[in-house]
Design a protein around this motif. Sequence first.
Motif, PDB file in Angstrom:
ATOM      1  N   MET A 137      63.824 -29.831  57.581  1.00  0.00           N
ATOM      2  CA  MET A 137      63.310 -28.521  55.891  1.00  0.00           C
ATOM      3  C   MET A 137      62.551 -27.453  56.616  1.00  0.00           C
ATOM      4  O   MET A 137      62.493 -27.366  57.267  1.00  0.00           O
ATOM      5  N   SER A 138      62.784 -27.376  55.508  1.00  0.00           N
ATOM      6  CA  SER A 138      62.125 -25.968  55.455  1.00  0.00           C
ATOM      7  C   SER A 138      60.937 -25.408  54.139  1.00  0.00           C
ATOM      8  O   SER A 138      60.985 -26.513  53.306  1.00  0.00           O
ATOM      9  N   ALA A 139      60.115 -25.562  53.704  1.00  0.00           N
ATOM     10  CA  ALA A 139      59.101 -25.273  53.211  1.00  0.00           C
ATOM     11  C   ALA A 139      58.564 -23.650  53.285  1.00  0.00           C
ATOM     12  O   ALA A 139      58.158 -23.419  54.390  1.00  0.00           O
ATOM     13  N   ASP A 140      58.310 -23.330  51.894  1.00  0.00           N
ATOM     14  CA  ASP A 140      57.573 -22.248  51.685  1.00  0.00           C
ATOM     15  C   ASP A 140      55.771 -22.070  51.786  1.00  0.00           C
ATOM     16  O   ASP A 140      55.414 -23.507  52.384  1.00  0.00           O
ATOM     17  N   LEU A 141      55.120 -21.557  52.494  1.00  0.00           N
ATOM     18  CA  LEU A 141      53.997 -20.994  52.820  1.00  0.00           C
ATOM     19  C   LEU A 141      53.146 -21.292  52.753  1.00  0.00           C
ATOM     20  O   LEU A 141      52.361 -22.141  52.421  1.00  0.00           O
ATOM     21  N   ARG A 142      52.745 -20.962  50.911  1.00  0.00           N
ATOM     22  CA  ARG A 142      52.023 -21.486  49.862  1.00  0.00           C
ATOM     23  C   ARG A 142      52.277 -22.911  49.309  1.00  0.00           C
ATOM     24  O   ARG A 142      51.129 -23.909  49.841  1.00  0.00           O
ATOM     25  N   SER A 143      53.410 -23.479  50.106  1.00  0.00           N
ATOM     26  CA  SER A 143      53.376 -24.881  49.433  1.00  0.00           C
ATOM     27  C   SER A 143      52.667 -25.832  50.923  1.00  0.00           C
ATOM     28  O   SER A 143      51.802 -27.135  51.068  1.00  0.00           O
ATOM     29  N   LEU A 144      52.954 -25.325  51.721  1.00  0.00           N
ATOM     30  CA  LEU A 144      51.904 -26.032  53.189  1.00  0.00           C
ATOM     31  C   LEU A 144      50.639 -25.566  52.936  1.00  0.00           C
ATOM     32  O   LEU A 144      49.696 -26.486  53.710  1.00  0.00           O
ATOM     33  N   ARG A 145      50.241 -24.324  52.989  1.00  0.00           N
ATOM     34  CA  ARG A 145      48.730 -24.342  52.245  1.00  0.00           C
ATOM     35  C   ARG A 145      48.367 -25.644  52.021  1.00  0.00           C
ATOM     36  O   ARG A 145      46.774 -26.218  51.950  1.00  0.00           O
ATOM     37  N   LEU A 146      48.918 -25.887  50.328  1.00  0.00           N
ATOM     38  CA  LEU A 146      48.207 -26.600  49.482  1.00  0.00           C
ATOM     39  C   LEU A 146      48.552 -27.924  50.403  1.00  0.00           C
ATOM     40  O   LEU A 146      47.256 -28.591  49.721  1.00  0.00           O
ATOM     41  N   PHE A 147      49.343 -28.561  50.661  1.00  0.00           N
ATOM     42  CA  PHE A 147      49.333 -29.889  51.637  1.00  0.00           C
ATOM     43  C   PHE A 147      47.863 -29.593  52.280  1.00  0.00           C
ATOM     44  O   PHE A 147      47.877 -30.278  53.070  1.00  0.00           O
ATOM     45  N   VAL A 148      47.793 -29.386  53.446  1.00  0.00           N
ATOM     46  CA  VAL A 148      47.115 -28.755  54.450  1.00  0.00           C
ATOM     47  C   VAL A 148      45.362 -29.216  53.523  1.00  0.00           C
ATOM     48  O   VAL A 148      44.560 -29.620  53.761  1.00  0.00           O
ATOM     49  N   ALA A 149      44.957 -28.485  52.702  1.00  0.00           N
ATOM     50  CA  ALA A 149      43.990 -28.330  51.551  1.00  0.00           C
ATOM     51  C   ALA A 149      43.917 -30.005  50.912  1.00  0.00           C
ATOM     52  O   ALA A 149      42.806 -30.826  50.922  1.00  0.00           O
ATOM     53  N   HIS A 151      44.239 -22.419  44.073  1.00  0.00           N
ATOM     54  CA  HIS A 151      44.073 -21.506  43.226  1.00  0.00           C
ATOM     55  C   HIS A 151      45.623 -21.561  42.506  1.00  0.00           C
ATOM     56  O   HIS A 151      46.353 -20.561  41.873  1.00  0.00           O
ATOM     57  N   ILE A 152      46.028 -22.590  42.361  1.00  0.00           N
ATOM     58  CA  ILE A 152      47.597 -23.827  41.490  1.00  0.00           C
ATOM     59  C   ILE A 152      47.235 -24.430  40.401  1.00  0.00           C
ATOM     60  O   ILE A 152      46.847 -25.335  40.790  1.00  0.00           O
ATOM     61  N   ALA A 153      48.157 -24.168  39.352  1.00  0.00           N
ATOM     62  CA  ALA A 153      47.428 -25.221  38.774  1.00  0.00           C
ATOM     63  C   ALA A 153      47.881 -27.058  38.725  1.00  0.00           C
ATOM     64  O   ALA A 153      48.720 -27.220  40.153  1.00  0.00           O
ATOM     65  N   LEU A 154      47.641 -27.779  38.235  1.00  0.00           N
ATOM     66  CA  LEU A 154      47.182 -29.563  39.079  1.00  0.00           C
ATOM     67  C   LEU A 154      48.891 -29.967  39.149  1.00  0.00           C
ATOM     68  O   LEU A 154      49.446 -30.103  39.965  1.00  0.00           O
ATOM     69  N   ALA A 155      49.570 -29.895  37.709  1.00  0.00           N
ATOM     70  CA  ALA A 155      51.016 -30.034  37.606  1.00  0.00           C
ATOM     71  C   ALA A 155      52.140 -29.173  38.243  1.00  0.00           C
ATOM     72  O   ALA A 155      53.119 -29.821  39.093  1.00  0.00           O
ATOM     73  N   ALA A 156      51.554 -27.861  38.881  1.00  0.00           N
ATOM     74  CA  ALA A 156      52.650 -27.467  39.746  1.00  0.00           C
ATOM     75  C   ALA A 156      52.336 -27.363  41.404  1.00  0.00           C
ATOM     76  O   ALA A 156      53.335 -27.698  41.967  1.00  0.00           O
ATOM     77  N   ALA A 157      51.006 -28.121  41.528  1.00  0.00           N
ATOM     78  CA  ALA A 157      50.578 -28.741  42.998  1.00  0.00           C
ATOM     79  C   ALA A 157      51.026 -29.890  42.877  1.00  0.00           C
ATOM     80  O   ALA A 157      51.629 -30.294  44.276  1.00  0.00           O
ATOM     81  N   SER A 158      51.605 -30.504  42.157  1.00  0.00           N
ATOM     82  CA  SER A 158      51.648 -31.689  41.746  1.00  0.00           C
ATOM     83  C   SER A 158      53.873 -31.827  42.293  1.00  0.00           C
ATOM     84  O   SER A 158      54.316 -32.528  43.493  1.00  0.00           O
ATOM     85  N   LYS A 159      54.252 -31.168  42.057  1.00  0.00           N
ATOM     86  CA  LYS A 159      55.819 -30.552  41.876  1.00  0.00           C
ATOM     87  C   LYS A 159      56.089 -30.357  43.259  1.00  0.00           C
ATOM     88  O   LYS A 159      56.846 -30.330  43.845  1.00  0.00           O
ATOM     89  N   ARG A 160      54.926 -29.061  43.426  1.00  0.00           N
ATOM     90  CA  ARG A 160      55.091 -28.642  44.721  1.00  0.00           C
ATOM     91  C   ARG A 160      55.188 -29.783  46.226  1.00  0.00           C
ATOM     92  O   ARG A 160      56.249 -29.835  47.259  1.00  0.00           O
ATOM     93  N   ILE A 161      53.827 -30.767  46.320  1.00  0.00           N
ATOM     94  CA  ILE A 161      53.943 -31.750  47.125  1.00  0.00           C
ATOM     95  C   ILE A 161      54.953 -32.595  46.915  1.00  0.00           C
ATOM     96  O   ILE A 161      55.756 -33.071  48.249  1.00  0.00           O
ATOM     97  N   SER A 162      55.409 -33.542  45.063  1.00  0.00           N
ATOM     98  CA  SER A 162      56.553 -34.160  45.692  1.00  0.00           C
ATOM     99  C   SER A 162      57.944 -33.449  46.214  1.00  0.00           C
ATOM    100  O   SER A 162      58.825 -34.326  46.868  1.00  0.00           O
ATOM    101  N   ASP A 163      57.834 -31.985  46.173  1.00  0.00           N
ATOM    102  CA  ASP A 163      59.354 -30.832  46.558  1.00  0.00           C
ATOM    103  C   ASP A 163      59.374 -31.354  48.094  1.00  0.00           C
ATOM    104  O   ASP A 163      60.267 -31.932  49.211  1.00  0.00           O
ATOM    105  N   LEU A 164      57.455 -31.164  48.898  1.00  0.00           N
ATOM    106  CA  LEU A 164      58.053 -31.438  50.311  1.00  0.00           C
ATOM    107  C   LEU A 164      58.294 -32.705  50.639  1.00  0.00           C
ATOM    108  O   LEU A 164      59.131 -32.591  51.794  1.00  0.00           O
ATOM    109  N   GLU A 165      58.114 -33.534  49.999  1.00  0.00           N
ATOM    110  CA  GLU A 165      58.043 -35.205  50.399  1.00  0.00           C
ATOM    111  C   GLU A 165      59.814 -35.618  50.426  1.00  0.00           C
ATOM    112  O   GLU A 165      60.344 -36.206  51.263  1.00  0.00           O
ATOM    113  N   ALA A 166      60.647 -34.823  49.315  1.00  0.00           N
ATOM    114  CA  ALA A 166      61.935 -34.610  48.943  1.00  0.00           C
ATOM    115  C   ALA A 166      62.721 -34.734  50.475  1.00  0.00           C
ATOM    116  O   ALA A 166      63.721 -34.056  50.643  1.00  0.00           O
TER     117      ALA A 166
END
Length: 297
Positions: free
Chosen positions: A1-13, A28-43
């Motif tokens: 899988m590939s993941a951008d660094l911002r999503s990785l930092r979000l997951f760690v936080a 400093h990410i909107a909640l909806a955008a953060a939820s989408k990033r986490i879902s994308d990581l899981e996908a």
Amino acid sequence: MSADLRSLRLFVAVAEHGSISEGAKRCHIALAAASKRISDLEARARLPLLVRHARGVALTSAGHGFLLHARAVLSAMDRLNAELDDFQHGVSGVVSITANASAIAQFLPDQIGSFLKLHPVLKIDLQERASTDIVKAVSAGLADIGVIEGHTPAQGLECLPYRSDELAVVVGCDHPLARRKRIGTLELLRHDHIVVREGTALHRVLLAAAQEAQAPLKVRMQVGSFDMVCRMVEQGVGIGVLPFAAILPQLQVLRLRCLRLDAPWASRRHLLCVRREQDLTAAARSVLEHLLRPDNA
């Protein structure tokens, strides 16, 4: 899988705070955008990384593994960015060294000092770790060069002979052993000890000696440094076993005596370890070569 660094930092936080909303706020990410990033990581992982519940989130087994690797990737990228920033300011490289306490107390300061005088535009990041943790750090790419005690398992790393040292016994001036010049293992183990923390090479050597002698190691106190061992020994709390070179400065300022340790395990070897010497940066290779030169002992 590939993941951008911002999503990785979000997951760690999110993992550290147990909450997607708190992780989003920290990054400093909107909640909806953060939820989408986490879902994308899981996908992309094709596995659930988090378990959602009313009070926040918890990591799954896969999530714990993902967190470990995410932190390693982010740490490596932070080091890369720092090094690139240093290049912009005229620094030709940053070399990270992680070493055991014995090497830092005895060998590395003089060697690193002489190297930096020859290479004033290069920077060195020196950290102290237990030998077993050093192996993990070098294996994970979190350090360029490691210095470990010779009996430390280092599978998968390239190890090179570095230095040898001699362990000695330090006692207070009022201790019954203060007039002695030498001591053997069995007599040593009859006394209370001040030891450095568990997990260090020195602690493991003492435990192994006690097991071989079939006698208990009487630990009266654990401390975090060689200096603190000497200070507590001076107070009569117990005796200490330390590298001879590390004791010498303390003998000049504290009320202590030093005894020769008559035991084969008193002589130790230290090794330099790297993942692959040929993969080192030019800066790291120059440091390694300097440390290996016999005239820099």
